[in-house]
Design a protein around this motif. Structure first.
Motif, PDB file in Angstrom:
ATOM      1  N   GLU A 169     -39.790  22.631  32.756  1.00  0.00           N
ATOM      2  CA  GLU A 169     -40.031  21.569  33.730  1.00  0.00           C
ATOM      3  C   GLU A 169     -40.025  20.246  32.961  1.00  0.00           C
ATOM      4  O   GLU A 169     -40.928  19.960  32.181  1.00  0.00           O
ATOM      5  CB  GLU A 169     -41.363  21.787  34.440  1.00  0.00           C
ATOM      6  N   ALA A 170     -38.993  19.444  33.198  1.00  0.00           N
ATOM      7  CA  ALA A 170     -38.752  18.278  32.352  1.00  0.00           C
ATOM      8  C   ALA A 170     -39.532  17.046  32.768  1.00  0.00           C
ATOM      9  O   ALA A 170     -39.614  16.082  32.005  1.00  0.00           O
ATOM     10  CB  ALA A 170     -37.257  17.955  32.337  1.00  0.00           C
ATOM     11  N   GLY A 171     -40.125  17.046  33.963  1.00  0.00           N
ATOM     12  CA  GLY A 171     -40.882  15.873  34.382  1.00  0.00           C
ATOM     13  C   GLY A 171     -41.025  15.800  35.888  1.00  0.00           C
ATOM     14  O   GLY A 171     -40.717  16.742  36.632  1.00  0.00           O
ATOM     15  N   PHE A 172     -41.508  14.627  36.321  1.00  0.00           N
ATOM     16  CA  PHE A 172     -41.790  14.347  37.728  1.00  0.00           C
ATOM     17  C   PHE A 172     -40.924  13.140  38.095  1.00  0.00           C
ATOM     18  O   PHE A 172     -41.348  11.997  37.980  1.00  0.00           O
ATOM     19  CB  PHE A 172     -43.281  14.014  37.838  1.00  0.00           C
ATOM     20  N   PRO A 173     -39.670  13.356  38.512  1.00  0.00           N
ATOM     21  CA  PRO A 173     -38.704  12.254  38.648  1.00  0.00           C
ATOM     22  C   PRO A 173     -39.161  11.075  39.491  1.00  0.00           C
ATOM     23  O   PRO A 173     -38.819   9.933  39.190  1.00  0.00           O
ATOM     24  CB  PRO A 173     -37.480  12.939  39.277  1.00  0.00           C
ATOM     25  N   ALA A 174     -39.931  11.335  40.542  1.00  0.00           N
ATOM     26  CA  ALA A 174     -40.347  10.240  41.425  1.00  0.00           C
ATOM     27  C   ALA A 174     -41.515   9.437  40.865  1.00  0.00           C
ATOM     28  O   ALA A 174     -41.879   8.399  41.424  1.00  0.00           O
ATOM     29  CB  ALA A 174     -40.720  10.793  42.806  1.00  0.00           C
ATOM     30  N   ALA A 175     -42.104   9.895  39.762  1.00  0.00           N
ATOM     31  CA  ALA A 175     -43.297   9.235  39.235  1.00  0.00           C
ATOM     32  C   ALA A 175     -42.990   7.838  38.707  1.00  0.00           C
ATOM     33  O   ALA A 175     -43.794   6.919  38.846  1.00  0.00           O
ATOM     34  CB  ALA A 175     -43.938  10.085  38.134  1.00  0.00           C
ATOM     35  N   SER A 176     -41.826   7.671  38.081  1.00  0.00           N
ATOM     36  CA  SER A 176     -41.450   6.370  37.515  1.00  0.00           C
ATOM     37  C   SER A 176     -39.971   6.396  37.171  1.00  0.00           C
ATOM     38  O   SER A 176     -39.386   7.474  36.995  1.00  0.00           O
ATOM     39  CB  SER A 176     -42.265   6.084  36.248  1.00  0.00           C
ATOM     40  N   PRO A 177     -39.348   5.215  37.033  1.00  0.00           N
ATOM     41  CA  PRO A 177     -37.946   5.185  36.586  1.00  0.00           C
ATOM     42  C   PRO A 177     -37.767   5.848  35.221  1.00  0.00           C
ATOM     43  O   PRO A 177     -36.758   6.514  34.978  1.00  0.00           O
ATOM     44  CB  PRO A 177     -37.635   3.686  36.524  1.00  0.00           C
ATOM     45  N   GLY A 178     -38.760   5.691  34.356  1.00  0.00           N
ATOM     46  CA  GLY A 178     -38.672   6.307  33.033  1.00  0.00           C
ATOM     47  C   GLY A 178     -38.685   7.814  33.101  1.00  0.00           C
ATOM     48  O   GLY A 178     -37.957   8.486  32.370  1.00  0.00           O
ATOM     49  N   ASP A 179     -39.523   8.377  33.992  1.00  0.00           N
ATOM     50  CA  ASP A 179     -39.576   9.827  34.138  1.00  0.00           C
ATOM     51  C   ASP A 179     -38.268  10.357  34.716  1.00  0.00           C
ATOM     52  O   ASP A 179     -37.759  11.400  34.289  1.00  0.00           O
ATOM     53  CB  ASP A 179     -40.752  10.228  35.029  1.00  0.00           C
ATOM     54  N   LEU A 180     -37.714   9.643  35.689  1.00  0.00           N
ATOM     55  CA  LEU A 180     -36.437  10.062  36.273  1.00  0.00           C
ATOM     56  C   LEU A 180     -35.349  10.073  35.207  1.00  0.00           C
ATOM     57  O   LEU A 180     -34.566  11.028  35.102  1.00  0.00           O
ATOM     58  CB  LEU A 180     -36.055   9.145  37.432  1.00  0.00           C
ATOM     59  N   GLU A 181     -35.303   9.028  34.398  1.00  0.00           N
ATOM     60  CA  GLU A 181     -34.283   8.934  33.359  1.00  0.00           C
ATOM     61  C   GLU A 181     -34.463  10.038  32.323  1.00  0.00           C
ATOM     62  O   GLU A 181     -33.483  10.612  31.831  1.00  0.00           O
ATOM     63  CB  GLU A 181     -34.366   7.560  32.674  1.00  0.00           C
ATOM     64  N   ALA A 182     -35.717  10.361  31.992  1.00  0.00           N
ATOM     65  CA  ALA A 182     -35.974  11.426  31.012  1.00  0.00           C
ATOM     66  C   ALA A 182     -35.493  12.776  31.530  1.00  0.00           C
ATOM     67  O   ALA A 182     -34.834  13.534  30.811  1.00  0.00           O
ATOM     68  CB  ALA A 182     -37.463  11.483  30.684  1.00  0.00           C
ATOM     69  N   VAL A 183     -35.811  13.075  32.796  1.00  0.00           N
ATOM     70  CA  VAL A 183     -35.365  14.349  33.371  1.00  0.00           C
ATOM     71  C   VAL A 183     -33.841  14.402  33.433  1.00  0.00           C
ATOM     72  O   VAL A 183     -33.225  15.425  33.108  1.00  0.00           O
ATOM     73  CB  VAL A 183     -35.973  14.554  34.776  1.00  0.00           C
ATOM     74  N   LYS A 184     -33.223  13.296  33.821  1.00  0.00           N
ATOM     75  CA  LYS A 184     -31.767  13.255  33.908  1.00  0.00           C
ATOM     76  C   LYS A 184     -31.125  13.486  32.540  1.00  0.00           C
ATOM     77  O   LYS A 184     -30.142  14.230  32.408  1.00  0.00           O
ATOM     78  CB  LYS A 184     -31.314  11.905  34.468  1.00  0.00           C
ATOM     79  N   THR A 185     -31.668  12.858  31.509  1.00  0.00           N
ATOM     80  CA  THR A 185     -31.109  12.998  30.162  1.00  0.00           C
ATOM     81  C   THR A 185     -31.275  14.418  29.649  1.00  0.00           C
ATOM     82  O   THR A 185     -30.337  15.007  29.093  1.00  0.00           O
ATOM     83  CB  THR A 185     -31.793  12.007  29.196  1.00  0.00           C
ATOM     84  N   ILE A 186     -32.463  14.983  29.838  1.00  0.00           N
ATOM     85  CA  ILE A 186     -32.713  16.362  29.400  1.00  0.00           C
ATOM     86  C   ILE A 186     -31.812  17.328  30.157  1.00  0.00           C
ATOM     87  O   ILE A 186     -31.215  18.235  29.567  1.00  0.00           O
ATOM     88  CB  ILE A 186     -34.202  16.714  29.592  1.00  0.00           C
ATOM     89  N   ALA A 187     -31.701  17.133  31.473  1.00  0.00           N
ATOM     90  CA  ALA A 187     -30.864  18.020  32.288  1.00  0.00           C
ATOM     91  C   ALA A 187     -29.410  18.001  31.836  1.00  0.00           C
ATOM     92  O   ALA A 187     -28.699  19.006  31.958  1.00  0.00           O
ATOM     93  CB  ALA A 187     -30.950  17.617  33.758  1.00  0.00           C
TER      94      ALA A 187
END
Length: 520
Positions: free
Chosen positions: A44-62
């Motif tokens: 589970e790479a993160g909580f995309p809706a939590a912040s733009p940074g979290d969304l970007e982190a999940v996208k990069t990891i994915a």
């Protein structure tokens, strides 16, 4: 034939939510790669809706993970699911993970919804997510304090709506092992169409029973086990991955359950997570603690020398701790050094390897023997990966019982310019930090400061970890040096760099949103 339990790791999401456990993007990528190498089934790479940074982190990891599923957590809201869809669009094997509370106390006081409304919302969210993603997990938050029949009703409804996994979280660590096992058995027997979905558990450790409850659930039929490396997480943490996996492996005769985990990667993964979060593993921590394979009592030492099985139910090698280690020093060559890194579980790019080997040679001139812990610290220092807005050029401190501590710090900015300031303080560290604040124009609060030795001995490297805060946000920094003042300065600069980088990234994202809104 043993059945296989899937390991769902949430170190990057639930683990990172714990106070003091935040990671920057590059650190998350390093942990994600290590989890993939470890062999987790889902991360589970993160909580995309939590912040733009979290969304970007999940996208990069994915976008980089290929050998396991990547999940993004979403509330049962279309806007959250849309963010999850965006973050996971490039994943080789995406999973949208939706949650909604089902316990009476949560429904009444937090959600302010009736049970019927909860079912309707859960079904609607799962059906919406299913339009974009074939693999949808639904978690009934606070399931262990929910009515079992209502839980079965919710699960049956979301399975009909397309959920492929239903999760029973012990969200507040309330359950007892026998009680939790009975709940899992009841859910398996009484949920309509349970054969069409995987049954998962997610246990917290508020009463110290996270692992015990997870293993009890596995014995009762749960086939996905959610956990974190080192057990990090909200409050008292989550069930510990290494303890669950080794519990199943060592007592396979009892459980009859296997996992896909390469257990030889456990120790290096544990050390990596500890290093990037700054949260140290307690010495007596099961499986990965410093004392986990240490024997001091004479009768224990005698028994182990006669037969290791007398006092070791698993070998250190089985979790990636080598029994015999080659000594590295100033005469060691690059090949031996690179082999050691591989033995320790590190895959290092050539550019980073060059830098680490040079640092190793410098350190080897100062120390007779460079330990694995020293090497680990060098690798982590080189891989620390936020852009360096400021770099330490030189420093001087004057301090003593008869004079006021003074520090002169000179930093190089990323634009190539040099800046030097002098400050006084209550001690050499305080004076140095104040000089850095003057140069950077920042005045964050110092939330914590930890100083320790990486190894024993007078020539040990000092390791400093600091946590700073500003405007309700937190950043970690880490520094190493044979001089503890220098390691402290490096750690503080690293934290400042992390703050500068994240704040500037947030400003850029905000600017893009404002620009986009102008055209609406």
């Amino acid at each position: 034939m043993a059945r296989i339990a899937q390991i769902f790791d949430t170190t990057l999401r639930d683990g990172e939510q714990a106070p003091g456990c935040s990671m920057n993007l590059q650190e998350k990528l390093e942990v994600a790669r290590r989890l993939e190498k470890l062999g987790v089934d889902v991360m589970e790479a993160g909580f995309p809706a939590a912040s733009p940074g979290d969304l970007e982190a999940v996208k990069t990891i994915a976008g980089i993970i290929k050998d396991c599923s990547v999940a993004g957590l979403c509330r049962s809201l279309e806007k959250d699911i849309d963010a999850g869809r965006e973050a996971l669009m490039n994943a080789a094997s995406p999973r949208i993970h939706i949650f909604l509370a089902t316990s009476p106390i949560h429904m009444e006081y937090k959600l302010k919804m009736t049970p019927e409304q909860v079912i309707e919302r859960a079904v609607s969210a799962v059906a919406y997510a299913k339009k974009f993603c074939g693999d949808v997990e639904f978690s009934a938050e606070d399931a262990s304090r929910s009515d079992p029949d209502f839980l079965c009703k919710v699960f049956g409804a979301v399975i009909n709506a397309g959920a492929t996994v239903v999760n029973v979280p012990d969200t507040v660590g309330y359950a007892m092992p026998d009680e939790f096992a009975k709940l899992i058995g009841y859910v398996k027997e009484n949920t309509p169409n349970m054969d069409r979905a995987r049954l998962s558990v997610h246990c917290h450790n508020d009463l110290g029973l996270g692992v015990a409850n997870t293993l009890a659930a596995a014995a009762a039929g749960a086939d996905q086990l959610e956990c974190t490396v080192n057990g990090i997480g909200e409050r008292a943490g989550n069930a510990s991955l290494e303890e669950i996996v080794m519990g199943l492996k060592v007592r396979k005769d009892f459980y009859g359950i296997d996992t896909r985990i390469d257990t030889a990667q456990i120790y290096s993964t544990s050390r990596l997570v500890s290093q990037v979060t700054g949260v140290k593993v307690q010495p007596n921590k099961a499986v990965v603690g410093e004392n986990a394979f240490a024997h001091e009592a004479g009768i224990h030492q005698h028994g182990v020398m006669a037969n290791r099985a007398t006092y070791e139910i698993m070998t250190p090698e089985s979790v990636g701790i080598p029994k015999n280690r080659m000594v590295l020093g100033k005469h060691s060559g690059r090949h031996a050094f690179e082999d050691r890194l591989k033995d320790m579980g590190y895959t290092v790019e050539k550019e980073t390897l060059d830098a680490v080997f040079m640092e190793f040679k410098v350190l080897a001139d100062k120390k007779k023997v460079v330990s694995d812990r020293d090497i680990e610290a060098l690798v982590m220092g080189a891989a620390s990966s936020v852009p360096e807005t400021y770099k330490l050029d030189r420093w001087v401190v004057n301090s003593g019982s008869a004079l006021t501590a003074t520090s002169t710090i000179r930093l190089q900015h990323k634009d190539g310019s040099f800046h030097e300031k002098v400050a006084v303080g209550d001690g050499p560290i305080d004076a140095a930090f104040k000089a850095i604040d003057q140069i950077t124009g920042k005045d964050p609060d110092l939330e914590s400061y930890e100083l320790g030795a990486i190894t024993g001995g007078e020539d040990a490297q000092g390791e400093t970890t600091v946590k700073i805060s500003w405007d309700g946000r937190f950043w970690n920094g880490r520094g190493i040096s044979t001089d503890v003042v220098e390691s402290s300065i490096k750690a503080y600069i690293a934290a400042i760099n992390a703050m500068e980088w994240e704040l500037s990234a947030t400003d850029v994202a905000k600017g893009k949103r404002e620009e986009a809104m102008k055209g609406v």
